[in-house]
Structures are given as C-alpha cells and as structure tokens.
Scaffold this active site. Structure first.
Site, short mmCIF file in Angstrom:
data_model
loop_
_atom_site.label_atom_id
_atom_site.label_comp_id
_atom_site.label_asym_id
_atom_site.label_seq_id
_atom_site.Cartn_x
_atom_site.Cartn_y
_atom_site.Cartn_z
N HIS A 290 0.56 0.11 -10.52
CA HIS A 290 -0.31 -0.83 -9.80
C HIS A 290 -0.69 -2.03 -10.69
CE1 HIS A 290 -3.07 -0.80 -6.07
NE2 HIS A 290 -2.93 -2.04 -6.49
N GLU B 232 -3.68 7.32 -6.01
CA GLU B 232 -3.71 6.71 -7.33
C GLU B 232 -4.98 7.11 -8.08
OE1 GLU B 232 -1.25 2.76 -5.78
OE2 GLU B 232 -3.31 2.54 -6.48
N ARG C 134 0.85 -1.18 0.00
CA ARG C 134 0.00 0.00 0.00
C ARG C 134 0.89 1.24 0.00
NH1 ARG C 134 -3.27 -2.99 -1.48
NH2 ARG C 134 -5.31 -3.55 -0.60
#
Length: 314
Positions: free
Chosen positions: A281, A262, A233
């Site tokens: 990601h 994000e 994270r």
C-alpha cells in the site's frame, strides 16, 4: 483547540513537519491507536485526525467535545457517517491528492510485466551476462506496450491520469465506468473490458456493486496473456479466484498495492502465487504526495475553524 492525531505514523513517520497543524491548536500525535484506546485518546479533543482508526457510535458517545473528524485519506469507510450526523460532528476527507503517485505505480507494475527489469538485473548481477556467448539474452518474453489495449475500470481522477499515460505509450485505451465523460468516446461494458484488454487497471471505489467484481466469471473472460492491476481497493478482487487463475496459467499476471485485509494476513491466498507482484500500500507514500496530503489536512481544519468547511463528506 485541542487536536489529536490517532495514527500519525502512517502519514508522517518522522520525515515531515506537523507545524501546519501546530499553528491551529494544541496538538497531540499518537503513532498508532488500538480500537480499545480510541475514545480515551480522543478524550476532550474538539478535533481528531486519522487515517485507518474506526470511529463508531460507541466512540462518539464517550467523546461529547468532538466536533470535527479530518480523515487523512480519500476513503472514509472507517467512519460511521450516520453516527457523526447524529452527534453533529463534521467529517472531511482529502480527495485527489494521490493521483500522480497511484498512476505512477500502475505503470511501474505494467513496465515490470513488460520488461522484467528485476529478473534481468538479478541475472546480470549473478554473473550470467559475463558467461553469455551473445551480446544480449532475455529470460522471459518481453512486451512492447505500443498497440496493446489497456482497460480501465473506473474513471475518476486516477483512472483518467492512467489513460493519459497509456496514450503517451501508444496504447489503446478502453473504459468501463458508471459516470461517462466527454473524453470517453466509446465506453464499454465490463464483459468487453475483460475480454479485449491486454492489461486491466482497477480504479473504482469499493461499493456493494464493485465488491468482488474480479471473480471467476470475469477472470474467465480474460486473455491468457493479459495482466490485472489493482491499486484501488483490495476487496474489488476475489483473491482466491485470482490465485487459482494465476497458478493455472489462465491469466498472465496480477499486481496489487492493496489486499482484502491490511496488513496482509499470513493466510492470504496471493502469497506465493505465480507471477504475482504485491507492494504494501505504497502508492500514496511518496514524500511529495504525503506533504500534499498533510497540507490539505491542515487546510481542511483551518477552513472548518473559519466556519467555511470544505471537502465535507458529512
């Protein structure tokens, strides 16, 4: 049953089939959903599937037909769990579907730091090898992983898979975790982890205790030759502090598949940082990984409809 997918483009941008869900009811798929459109798009749906769309008390109040929320991910921090309990809405997630993909990316980062594959390939393609007086050359120090220490912060399914791969490389593994397991012979505290590791890989969930666990204090414990990797994270890391230590050469490198916000913001301090690798990601995005996720999402909903819900978080 009326089923609505609020942000289907994340899980399935078009290369997978929604057929497993279409068998369960009347399916509507929206590629993306803005916050102001969430309640309207849910409408009279009984089931909603989502990845990053926030479900709040205000949304639930406008959607009295909603009985089920299927999170198409492991993390469910976008859901107001207490509000769901109040409105008698079942929430499920998908644990452990991305273990192989995330562990694979961790070692893609480690291998890049160790071998500088892209740097050397670019050099060859630019013609530098054709001009070399020697049969080989290297443009940066190369690292042999055998005998190096990998520190793992957090030891769930992904952390343990990373440890298995590291051991296959002949690395020494040390672990800092809040939930000791029999296979961890000598768990270490966080100071020892940061002080002794040549590579550190973060695999802890985001909690108030782990938020900003990587900061000026913990970074100052690291060897100048050590590398930090975050596929867990973004907010586990104070990105401004990491940038400071990278640019000053006080740590050797940082790699991340996640950032604090994000999509990444233009003012993120990591942009342009020295020896910093960032991917958007993607650790969960392999076709096989997403197919596994979609199959489990459908199975979660099927079990709910049969009155035997599984992977329930609320």
């Amino acid at each position: 049953m009326r089923i609505t997918v609020l942000d289907g483009n994340a899980l399935n941008p078009g290369d997978l089939s929604w057929a497993p869900l279409e068998k369960l009811g009347q399916l509507t798929v929206f590629p993306r959903t803005e916050a102001q459109d969430t309640a309207e798009r849910i409408g009279s749906s009984e089931a909603v599937l989502l990845n990053k769309v926030n479900i709040t008390e205000a949304v639930l109040e406008k959607c009295p037909s909603l009985a089920y929320i299927g999170v198409q991910a492991t993390g469910y921090n976008v859901i107001d769990i207490e509000a769901c309990r109040h409105h008698n809405v079942t929430v499920t997630n998908v644990p452990q579907y991305s273990t192989a993909g995330v562990a694979q990316l961790v070692f893609a980062f480690i291998s890049e730091f160790a071998c500088h594959t892209k740097l050397h390939s670019d050099s060859v393609m630019a013609g530098e090898w054709t001009q070399s007086p020697d049969f080989c050359y290297w443009k940066a120090p190369l690292i042999e992983l055998e005998g190096k220490t990998l520190g793992i912060f957090g030891y769930g399914s992904i952390g343990s898979r990373v440890a298995q791969i590291a051991q296959a490389y002949g690395m020494n593994v040390i672990v800092c975790t809040r939930t000791p397991k029999p296979e961890i012979r000598s768990p270490v505290d966080i100071s020892t982890l940061f002080n002794e590791s040549d590579f550190i890989s973060l695999h802890a969930p985001l909690t108030e205790k782990t938020r900003n666990v990587v900061n000026r204090t913990t970074l100052s414990l690291m060897k100048k030759t050590a590398f930090l990797i975050n596929t867990a994270r973004g907010p586990l890391v104070n990105e401004s502090d990491v940038r400071e230590f990278l640019d000053a050469g006080r740590i050797a490198g940082y790699a991340a598949d996640v950032v604090s916000e994000e999509p990444m913001k233009k003012d993120n301090p990591l942009l342009g940082a020295r020896n910093c690798l960032i991917t958007p990601h993607i650790a969960w995005a392999a076709t096989e990984t997403r197919q596994r996720l979609l199959d489990t999402v459908a199975d979660n909903l099927r079990c709910f409809l049969q009155g035997k819900p599984k992977n329930v978080v609320s």
